[in-house]
Design a protein around this motif. Structure first.
Motif: not given
Length: 176
Positions: A35-49
């Protein structure tokens, strides 16, 4: 005019039937889903690798990696990436490799050696999965350096790419 159309139709049907016969059945094995999370201006965006190994258990193998918003799509994308990276390797009659070989990828090093018939796959982690999916049944492998699953799988594929047969070596010698 209609008879020509029927002949063309028959050709199409036969060609489709022949292509289905020649397709080989590929096996997909999942190495890891993270599970990979990317921190953006609106919060965290979760994705899966997903890291997937595909092979026909008869000398073809490929490693695929992909990211997506859900696990199923990540697996599908990694599977198509694996098809793009397929390699072919020579196998002996005892379903082993012809000679010992080394593979490097990043900080990972892999040593793969042939073994006697009946010994099985003596390897760990991602190296074991890649060798099993490739169809190698009797082999000893050791991974050195880092324990990154993706890099170990790719180092194993690099090692298997370096395999040659006696006939290939003889051809190279004849050309020189």
């Amino acid at each position: 005019m209609s008879s020509d159309f029927k002949k063309i139709n028959k050709l199409k049907k036969n060609s489709r039937r022949n292509s289905k016969i020649q397709e080989t059945k590929f096996v997909e094995r999942l190495i890891k889903i993270s599970r990979v999370s990317k921190v953006t201006k609106g919060g965290k965006k979760l994705s899966f690798r997903a890291i997937v190994v595909i092979g026909d258990e008869n000398g073809k193998v490929g490693v695929g990696v992909a990211k997506a918003d859900d696990v199923v799509n990540a697996f599908k994308k990694a599977k198509t990436d694996g098809y793009k990276n397929l390699i072919e390797l020579p196998l002996t009659k005892s379903l082993s490799i012809p000679h010992h070989v080394f593979g490097n990828f990043g900080a990972c090093k892999v040593i793969v050696r042939p073994s006697i018939e009946g010994s099985g796959v003596i390897a760990g982690g991602a190296v074991r999965i890649v060798l099993e999916v490739a169809g190698v049944k009797n082999v000893i492998a050791k991974q050195l350096g880092a324990d990154n699953l993706l890099n170990n799988a790719r180092a194993t594929v690099c090692a298997l790419q370096n395999l040659t047969t006696k006939s290939e070596v003889a051809e190279k010698r004849d050309l020189n």
